[in-house]
Design a protein around this motif. Structure first.
Motif, PDB file in Angstrom:
ATOM      1  N   ARG A 193      -7.178   6.369  33.362  1.00 23.16           N
ATOM      2  CA  ARG A 193      -6.483   6.736  32.124  1.00 23.16           C
ATOM      3  C   ARG A 193      -6.936   8.127  31.698  1.00 23.16           C
ATOM      4  O   ARG A 193      -7.873   8.278  30.923  1.00 23.16           O
ATOM      5  CB  ARG A 193      -6.757   5.702  31.038  1.00 23.16           C
ATOM      6  N   GLY A 194      -6.273   9.110  32.244  1.00 21.53           N
ATOM      7  CA  GLY A 194      -6.639  10.487  31.943  1.00 21.53           C
ATOM      8  C   GLY A 194      -5.734  11.082  30.880  1.00 21.53           C
ATOM      9  O   GLY A 194      -5.211  10.390  29.995  1.00 21.53           O
ATOM     10  N   VAL A 195      -5.527  12.382  30.960  1.00 28.27           N
ATOM     11  CA  VAL A 195      -4.664  13.083  30.012  1.00 28.27           C
ATOM     12  C   VAL A 195      -3.216  12.675  30.260  1.00 28.27           C
ATOM     13  O   VAL A 195      -2.753  12.617  31.408  1.00 28.27           O
ATOM     14  CB  VAL A 195      -4.830  14.608  30.168  1.00 28.27           C
ATOM     15  N   LEU A 196      -2.500  12.375  29.184  1.00 34.88           N
ATOM     16  CA  LEU A 196      -1.080  12.032  29.279  1.00 34.88           C
ATOM     17  C   LEU A 196      -0.274  13.322  29.198  1.00 34.88           C
ATOM     18  O   LEU A 196      -0.282  14.010  28.184  1.00 34.88           O
ATOM     19  CB  LEU A 196      -0.698  11.087  28.140  1.00 34.88           C
ATOM     20  N   ARG A 197       0.424  13.643  30.268  1.00 38.83           N
ATOM     21  CA  ARG A 197       1.214  14.867  30.326  1.00 38.83           C
ATOM     22  C   ARG A 197       2.696  14.526  30.220  1.00 38.83           C
ATOM     23  O   ARG A 197       3.198  13.677  30.967  1.00 38.83           O
ATOM     24  CB  ARG A 197       0.931  15.629  31.620  1.00 38.83           C
ATOM     25  N   LEU A 198       3.378  15.206  29.284  1.00 39.11           N
ATOM     26  CA  LEU A 198       4.776  14.892  28.985  1.00 39.11           C
ATOM     27  C   LEU A 198       5.654  16.133  29.128  1.00 39.11           C
ATOM     28  O   LEU A 198       5.260  17.235  28.750  1.00 39.11           O
ATOM     29  CB  LEU A 198       4.909  14.350  27.557  1.00 39.11           C
ATOM     30  N   ASN A 199       6.855  15.925  29.638  1.00 34.61           N
ATOM     31  CA  ASN A 199       7.890  16.951  29.665  1.00 34.61           C
ATOM     32  C   ASN A 199       8.957  16.542  28.660  1.00 34.61           C
ATOM     33  O   ASN A 199       9.858  15.756  28.981  1.00 34.61           O
ATOM     34  CB  ASN A 199       8.510  17.066  31.066  1.00 34.61           C
ATOM     35  N   CYS A 204       9.520  21.369  25.711  1.00 39.93           N
ATOM     36  CA  CYS A 204       8.086  21.442  25.413  1.00 39.93           C
ATOM     37  C   CYS A 204       7.284  20.663  26.453  1.00 39.93           C
ATOM     38  O   CYS A 204       7.700  19.596  26.910  1.00 39.93           O
ATOM     39  CB  CYS A 204       7.799  20.857  24.031  1.00 39.93           C
ATOM     40  N   ARG A 205       6.137  21.203  26.798  1.00 41.20           N
ATOM     41  CA  ARG A 205       5.195  20.492  27.670  1.00 41.20           C
ATOM     42  C   ARG A 205       3.983  20.106  26.827  1.00 41.20           C
ATOM     43  O   ARG A 205       3.374  20.962  26.191  1.00 41.20           O
ATOM     44  CB  ARG A 205       4.785  21.370  28.856  1.00 41.20           C
ATOM     45  N   LEU A 206       3.681  18.833  26.834  1.00 37.93           N
ATOM     46  CA  LEU A 206       2.620  18.314  25.983  1.00 37.93           C
ATOM     47  C   LEU A 206       1.519  17.689  26.827  1.00 37.93           C
ATOM     48  O   LEU A 206       1.790  17.065  27.863  1.00 37.93           O
ATOM     49  CB  LEU A 206       3.180  17.248  25.031  1.00 37.93           C
ATOM     50  N   GLU A 207       0.277  17.857  26.375  1.00 37.47           N
ATOM     51  CA  GLU A 207      -0.868  17.203  27.000  1.00 37.47           C
ATOM     52  C   GLU A 207      -1.643  16.491  25.899  1.00 37.47           C
ATOM     53  O   GLU A 207      -2.123  17.127  24.953  1.00 37.47           O
ATOM     54  CB  GLU A 207      -1.754  18.220  27.731  1.00 37.47           C
ATOM     55  N   THR A 232      -0.427  22.500  22.631  1.00 34.36           N
ATOM     56  CA  THR A 232       0.223  21.209  22.439  1.00 34.36           C
ATOM     57  C   THR A 232       0.351  20.878  20.958  1.00 34.36           C
ATOM     58  O   THR A 232       1.385  20.352  20.514  1.00 34.36           O
ATOM     59  CB  THR A 232      -0.565  20.097  23.160  1.00 34.36           C
ATOM     60  N   ALA A 233      -0.683  21.203  20.171  1.00 33.52           N
ATOM     61  CA  ALA A 233      -0.630  20.934  18.732  1.00 33.52           C
ATOM     62  C   ALA A 233       0.535  21.676  18.085  1.00 33.52           C
ATOM     63  O   ALA A 233       1.257  21.114  17.238  1.00 33.52           O
ATOM     64  CB  ALA A 233      -1.952  21.334  18.081  1.00 33.52           C
ATOM     65  N   GLN A 234       0.748  22.928  18.475  1.00 35.25           N
ATOM     66  CA  GLN A 234       1.856  23.701  17.925  1.00 35.25           C
ATOM     67  C   GLN A 234       3.206  23.141  18.374  1.00 35.25           C
ATOM     68  O   GLN A 234       4.166  23.089  17.597  1.00 35.25           O
ATOM     69  CB  GLN A 234       1.722  25.165  18.348  1.00 35.25           C
ATOM     70  N   ALA A 235       3.274  22.686  19.629  1.00 35.13           N
ATOM     71  CA  ALA A 235       4.514  22.108  20.131  1.00 35.13           C
ATOM     72  C   ALA A 235       4.857  20.819  19.383  1.00 35.13           C
ATOM     73  O   ALA A 235       6.023  20.573  19.050  1.00 35.13           O
ATOM     74  CB  ALA A 235       4.401  21.841  21.626  1.00 35.13           C
ATOM     75  N   VAL A 236       3.851  19.994  19.112  1.00 35.25           N
ATOM     76  CA  VAL A 236       4.069  18.761  18.362  1.00 35.25           C
ATOM     77  C   VAL A 236       4.564  19.084  16.957  1.00 35.25           C
ATOM     78  O   VAL A 236       5.489  18.439  16.433  1.00 35.25           O
ATOM     79  CB  VAL A 236       2.783  17.920  18.299  1.00 35.25           C
ATOM     80  N   GLU A 237       3.978  20.094  16.349  1.00 39.94           N
ATOM     81  CA  GLU A 237       4.396  20.492  15.000  1.00 39.94           C
ATOM     82  C   GLU A 237       5.845  20.953  14.998  1.00 39.94           C
ATOM     83  O   GLU A 237       6.617  20.646  14.075  1.00 39.94           O
ATOM     84  CB  GLU A 237       3.473  21.606  14.490  1.00 39.94           C
ATOM     85  N   GLN A 238       6.248  21.692  16.028  1.00 46.58           N
ATOM     86  CA  GLN A 238       7.646  22.119  16.139  1.00 46.58           C
ATOM     87  C   GLN A 238       8.585  20.931  16.297  1.00 46.58           C
ATOM     88  O   GLN A 238       9.659  20.881  15.688  1.00 46.58           O
ATOM     89  CB  GLN A 238       7.810  23.077  17.324  1.00 46.58           C
TER      90      GLN A 238
END
Length: 244
Positions: A193-199, A204-207, A232-238
């Motif tokens: 269970r590592g970093v969850l990477r999302l497209n 946006c690419r999120l980690e 990622t924090a900025q992408a989530v905020e957007q």
């Protein structure tokens, strides 16, 4: 000899003797209601582990129930305690959800909805992450490491505390999910269970790191997702401020 002494194979002094004719009837499906003692003896003779023994007993129950007209197990309840819902409110604007080992999304923050928007996960009346991962083609694009996520969901399903509920869900999902699901279900290998990477569909690419907190009182889990970095924090905020 026309009888099989299961106690010789298992070492159990109280294991029943089973005639070859009776064993043949069970194998051919002509006897669909063996006693619990017979089911346990067969599981012992086959060296089944505790989880597999539970599943054998469950399957024997639903087969017997189907033959007798009894109702099969109902889906698990989806209610969430008010105090847990309040915890989600406190976690806003963080990314969090309440789930169970079956993958049901029982409650979530608005940020979780933003991060998963356009993926199909929350489109269903009763959203379920496991079903989405294995049956929605969009999931393979959304989850960068789809194989790892699929491993996690299958393993959690195997860990489900209620055998009745997990078998109900597995029986429903297996025909839809196919081999990708079936070959994982019985691996029982602890996933990484590592970093969850999302497209995200928006581009946006999120980690995200994810921490799972057990709510043992009602067989639920509170999962909190944390941005790995400022990007990622900025992408989530957007995403939070985008119209859905």
């Amino acid at each position: 000899m026309n009888r099989i002494r299961l106690k010789q194979a298992t070492g159990a002094s109280q294991a029943p003797d089973i005639s070859i004719e009776y064993l043949t009837r069970i194998e051919q499906g002509r006897d669909r209601n063996p006693s619990i003692a017979v089911v346990n003896a067969l599981a012992d003779a086959l060296s089944r582990d505790p989880s597999e023994r539970n599943r054998v007993r469950y399957l024997s129950k639903i087969i017997a129930g189907a033959c007798s007209g009894h109702a099969q197990p109902a889906p698990p309840r989806r209610d969430v305690r008010p105090s847990v819902l309040e915890t989600l409110r406190v976690l806003e604007p963080g990314i969090a959800m309440v789930t169970n080992r079956l993958g049901d999304v029982l409650a979530h923050t608005s940020a979780f909805e933003s991060v998963t928007s356009g993926t199909g996960l929350l489109d269903a009346d009763n959203p379920n992450l496991t079903r989405c991962v294995f049956t929605d083609a969009r999931a393979r694009k959304f989850f960068t490491d789809w194989d790892d996520v699929a491993d996690e969901q299958a393993f959690d399903l195997w860990l489900a505390p209620s055998v009745d509920n997990s078998e109900w869900f597995t029986t429903e999902l297996a025909p839809l999910a196919g081999l990708a699901f079936a070959r994982r279900l019985n691996c029982h290998v602890v996933p990484q269970r590592g970093v969850l990477r999302l497209n995200h569909p928006s581009g946006c690419r999120l980690e995200l790191l994810h921490e799972t907190l057990d709510l043992s009182a009602d067989a639920r889990q509170l999962v909190v997702f944390l941005p790995v970095d400022e990007r990622t924090a900025q992408a989530v905020e957007q995403l939070r401020h985008r119209p859905h």
